[in-house]
Design a protein around this motif. Structure first.
Motif: not given
Length: 71
Positions: A9-33
């Protein structure tokens, strides 16, 4: 003994997955744009949001590279 595996359950949602992190930061970049464009008339805020956008884009590309190297 506690063993981490794919069903842990510590990695149940894939938060440590690099693609998940990449997607999160792309969304944040769009927000700041969008915020940057909203404050185009205020130079201080414009550059503040531009810096945040650049930071999150850089992290997104870094995590995307990490994911590609791991495959």
């Amino acid at each position: 003994m506690f063993i981490l595996n794919e069903t842990s359950n510590r990695n149940m949602y894939g938060y440590h997955d690099p693609m998940h992190q990449a997607g999160k930061h792309f969304v944040m970049a769009e927000h700041f744009e969008r915020m940057k464009m909203a404050y185009a008339g205020d130079p201080a805020r414009f550059y503040q949001y531009a810096e945040c956008e650049y930071y999150h884009k850089a992290l997104a590309h870094r995590y995307k590279g990490i994911a590609a190297a791991g495959m």
